[in-house]
Design a protein around this motif. Sequence first.
Motif, PDB file in Angstrom:
ATOM      1  N   THR A  24      14.586  -1.375  -9.278  1.00 45.25           N
ATOM      2  CA  THR A  24      13.311  -1.060  -9.921  1.00 45.25           C
ATOM      3  C   THR A  24      12.486  -2.323 -10.160  1.00 45.25           C
ATOM      4  O   THR A  24      11.255  -2.268 -10.127  1.00 45.25           O
ATOM      5  CB  THR A  24      13.552  -0.323 -11.242  1.00 45.25           C
ATOM      6  OG1 THR A  24      14.487  -1.058 -12.026  1.00 45.25           O
ATOM      7  CG2 THR A  24      14.105   1.073 -11.004  1.00 45.25           C
ATOM      8  N   VAL A  25      13.147  -3.448 -10.350  1.00 50.31           N
ATOM      9  CA  VAL A  25      12.423  -4.720 -10.477  1.00 50.31           C
ATOM     10  C   VAL A  25      11.713  -5.025  -9.166  1.00 50.31           C
ATOM     11  O   VAL A  25      10.560  -5.470  -9.158  1.00 50.31           O
ATOM     12  CB  VAL A  25      13.377  -5.865 -10.877  1.00 50.31           C
ATOM     13  CG1 VAL A  25      12.656  -7.195 -10.866  1.00 50.31           C
ATOM     14  CG2 VAL A  25      13.993  -5.596 -12.235  1.00 50.31           C
ATOM     15  N   GLY A  26      12.389  -4.766  -8.057  1.00 48.89           N
ATOM     16  CA  GLY A  26      11.751  -4.950  -6.757  1.00 48.89           C
ATOM     17  C   GLY A  26      10.487  -4.123  -6.627  1.00 48.89           C
ATOM     18  O   GLY A  26       9.467  -4.583  -6.102  1.00 48.89           O
ATOM     19  N   LEU A  27      10.519  -2.896  -7.137  1.00 48.30           N
ATOM     20  CA  LEU A  27       9.325  -2.044  -7.097  1.00 48.30           C
ATOM     21  C   LEU A  27       8.206  -2.598  -7.965  1.00 48.30           C
ATOM     22  O   LEU A  27       7.031  -2.503  -7.612  1.00 48.30           O
ATOM     23  CB  LEU A  27       9.675  -0.621  -7.552  1.00 48.30           C
ATOM     24  CG  LEU A  27      10.570   0.186  -6.627  1.00 48.30           C
ATOM     25  CD1 LEU A  27      10.895   1.532  -7.266  1.00 48.30           C
ATOM     26  CD2 LEU A  27       9.927   0.372  -5.265  1.00 48.30           C
ATOM     27  N   MET A  28       8.555  -3.197  -9.102  1.00 46.25           N
ATOM     28  CA  MET A  28       7.532  -3.743  -9.988  1.00 46.25           C
ATOM     29  C   MET A  28       6.866  -4.983  -9.401  1.00 46.25           C
ATOM     30  O   MET A  28       5.745  -5.320  -9.770  1.00 46.25           O
ATOM     31  CB  MET A  28       8.142  -4.078 -11.352  1.00 46.25           C
ATOM     32  CG  MET A  28       8.533  -2.852 -12.143  1.00 46.25           C
ATOM     33  SD  MET A  28       9.057  -3.193 -13.835  1.00 46.25           S
ATOM     34  CE  MET A  28      10.525  -4.157 -13.579  1.00 46.25           C
ATOM     35  N   ILE A  29       7.534  -5.644  -8.470  1.00 45.69           N
ATOM     36  CA  ILE A  29       6.972  -6.842  -7.854  1.00 45.69           C
ATOM     37  C   ILE A  29       5.842  -6.496  -6.884  1.00 45.69           C
ATOM     38  O   ILE A  29       4.907  -7.278  -6.714  1.00 45.69           O
ATOM     39  CB  ILE A  29       8.079  -7.650  -7.153  1.00 45.69           C
ATOM     40  CG1 ILE A  29       9.003  -8.261  -8.205  1.00 45.69           C
ATOM     41  CG2 ILE A  29       7.511  -8.723  -6.236  1.00 45.69           C
ATOM     42  CD1 ILE A  29      10.238  -8.910  -7.644  1.00 45.69           C
ATOM     43  N   ILE A  30       5.901  -5.320  -6.280  1.00 45.59           N
ATOM     44  CA  ILE A  30       4.897  -4.956  -5.271  1.00 45.59           C
ATOM     45  C   ILE A  30       3.472  -5.059  -5.806  1.00 45.59           C
ATOM     46  O   ILE A  30       2.627  -5.708  -5.181  1.00 45.59           O
ATOM     47  CB  ILE A  30       5.184  -3.558  -4.683  1.00 45.59           C
ATOM     48  CG1 ILE A  30       6.476  -3.604  -3.870  1.00 45.59           C
ATOM     49  CG2 ILE A  30       4.025  -3.087  -3.811  1.00 45.59           C
ATOM     50  CD1 ILE A  30       6.932  -2.247  -3.373  1.00 45.59           C
ATOM     51  N   PRO A  31       3.134  -4.465  -6.956  1.00 47.77           N
ATOM     52  CA  PRO A  31       1.747  -4.587  -7.430  1.00 47.77           C
ATOM     53  C   PRO A  31       1.365  -6.025  -7.794  1.00 47.77           C
ATOM     54  O   PRO A  31       0.203  -6.399  -7.696  1.00 47.77           O
ATOM     55  CB  PRO A  31       1.698  -3.697  -8.676  1.00 47.77           C
ATOM     56  CG  PRO A  31       2.893  -2.832  -8.615  1.00 47.77           C
ATOM     57  CD  PRO A  31       3.913  -3.555  -7.796  1.00 47.77           C
ATOM     58  N   ILE A  32       2.344  -6.815  -8.189  1.00 48.43           N
ATOM     59  CA  ILE A  32       2.063  -8.205  -8.551  1.00 48.43           C
ATOM     60  C   ILE A  32       1.830  -9.045  -7.302  1.00 48.43           C
ATOM     61  O   ILE A  32       0.859  -9.792  -7.210  1.00 48.43           O
ATOM     62  CB  ILE A  32       3.221  -8.790  -9.393  1.00 48.43           C
ATOM     63  CG1 ILE A  32       3.330  -8.035 -10.711  1.00 48.43           C
ATOM     64  CG2 ILE A  32       3.028 -10.285  -9.626  1.00 48.43           C
ATOM     65  CD1 ILE A  32       4.613  -8.296 -11.471  1.00 48.43           C
ATOM     66  N   ALA A  33       2.728  -8.903  -6.327  1.00 49.41           N
ATOM     67  CA  ALA A  33       2.625  -9.697  -5.102  1.00 49.41           C
ATOM     68  C   ALA A  33       1.555  -9.148  -4.167  1.00 49.41           C
ATOM     69  O   ALA A  33       0.923  -9.891  -3.424  1.00 49.41           O
ATOM     70  CB  ALA A  33       3.977  -9.731  -4.389  1.00 49.41           C
ATOM     71  N   GLY A  34       1.382  -7.841  -4.188  1.00 53.85           N
ATOM     72  CA  GLY A  34       0.386  -7.216  -3.324  1.00 53.85           C
ATOM     73  C   GLY A  34       0.927  -6.943  -1.936  1.00 53.85           C
ATOM     74  O   GLY A  34       2.009  -7.394  -1.564  1.00 53.85           O
ATOM     75  N   ILE A  35       0.179  -6.189  -1.188  1.00 54.69           N
ATOM     76  CA  ILE A  35       0.515  -5.856   0.194  1.00 54.69           C
ATOM     77  C   ILE A  35      -0.647  -6.286   1.064  1.00 54.69           C
ATOM     78  O   ILE A  35      -1.796  -5.905   0.822  1.00 54.69           O
ATOM     79  CB  ILE A  35       0.772  -4.344   0.350  1.00 54.69           C
ATOM     80  CG1 ILE A  35       1.940  -3.894  -0.538  1.00 54.69           C
ATOM     81  CG2 ILE A  35       1.033  -3.988   1.805  1.00 54.69           C
ATOM     82  CD1 ILE A  35       2.127  -2.400  -0.616  1.00 54.69           C
ATOM     83  N   SER A  36      -0.357  -7.058   2.061  1.00 55.82           N
ATOM     84  CA  SER A  36      -1.389  -7.540   2.970  1.00 55.82           C
ATOM     85  C   SER A  36      -2.045  -6.358   3.691  1.00 55.82           C
ATOM     86  O   SER A  36      -1.350  -5.491   4.222  1.00 55.82           O
ATOM     87  CB  SER A  36      -0.775  -8.500   3.989  1.00 55.82           C
ATOM     88  OG  SER A  36      -1.729  -8.850   4.954  1.00 55.82           O
ATOM     89  N   PRO A  37      -3.375  -6.317   3.743  1.00 55.03           N
ATOM     90  CA  PRO A  37      -4.064  -5.200   4.415  1.00 55.03           C
ATOM     91  C   PRO A  37      -3.721  -5.099   5.901  1.00 55.03           C
ATOM     92  O   PRO A  37      -3.743  -4.017   6.471  1.00 55.03           O
ATOM     93  CB  PRO A  37      -5.549  -5.517   4.234  1.00 55.03           C
ATOM     94  CG  PRO A  37      -5.629  -6.539   3.172  1.00 55.03           C
ATOM     95  CD  PRO A  37      -4.300  -7.232   3.109  1.00 55.03           C
ATOM     96  N   GLU A  38      -3.381  -6.214   6.516  1.00 51.36           N
ATOM     97  CA  GLU A  38      -3.064  -6.167   7.947  1.00 51.36           C
ATOM     98  C   GLU A  38      -1.576  -5.957   8.219  1.00 51.36           C
ATOM     99  O   GLU A  38      -1.121  -6.065   9.344  1.00 51.36           O
ATOM    100  CB  GLU A  38      -3.568  -7.421   8.672  1.00 51.36           C
ATOM    101  CG  GLU A  38      -3.084  -8.733   8.138  1.00 51.36           C
ATOM    102  CD  GLU A  38      -3.975  -9.318   7.047  1.00 51.36           C
ATOM    103  OE1 GLU A  38      -3.512 -10.271   6.430  1.00 51.36           O
ATOM    104  OE2 GLU A  38      -5.084  -8.844   6.798  1.00 51.36           O
TER     105      GLU A  38
END
Length: 69
Positions: A24-38
Amino acid sequence: MDTWKMRYDNYEELELYCHYVASTVGLMIIPIAGISPEHANSIETIYEASLSMGLANQLTNILRDVEEE
């Protein structure tokens, strides 16, 4: 689970524990780190990778602790 269970009978139980404490910590990192649009992978693939990263980190922590104890 830490308050009532000290030992896990099989890998599935250990994996569930790892999910609760680290994936679940890994999931919380996604909004912080972001996802590259490409990024070529789907959102589902990114979330699955994040869960796997949390699992791997927790298993590494457990193995490190076993050596210390």
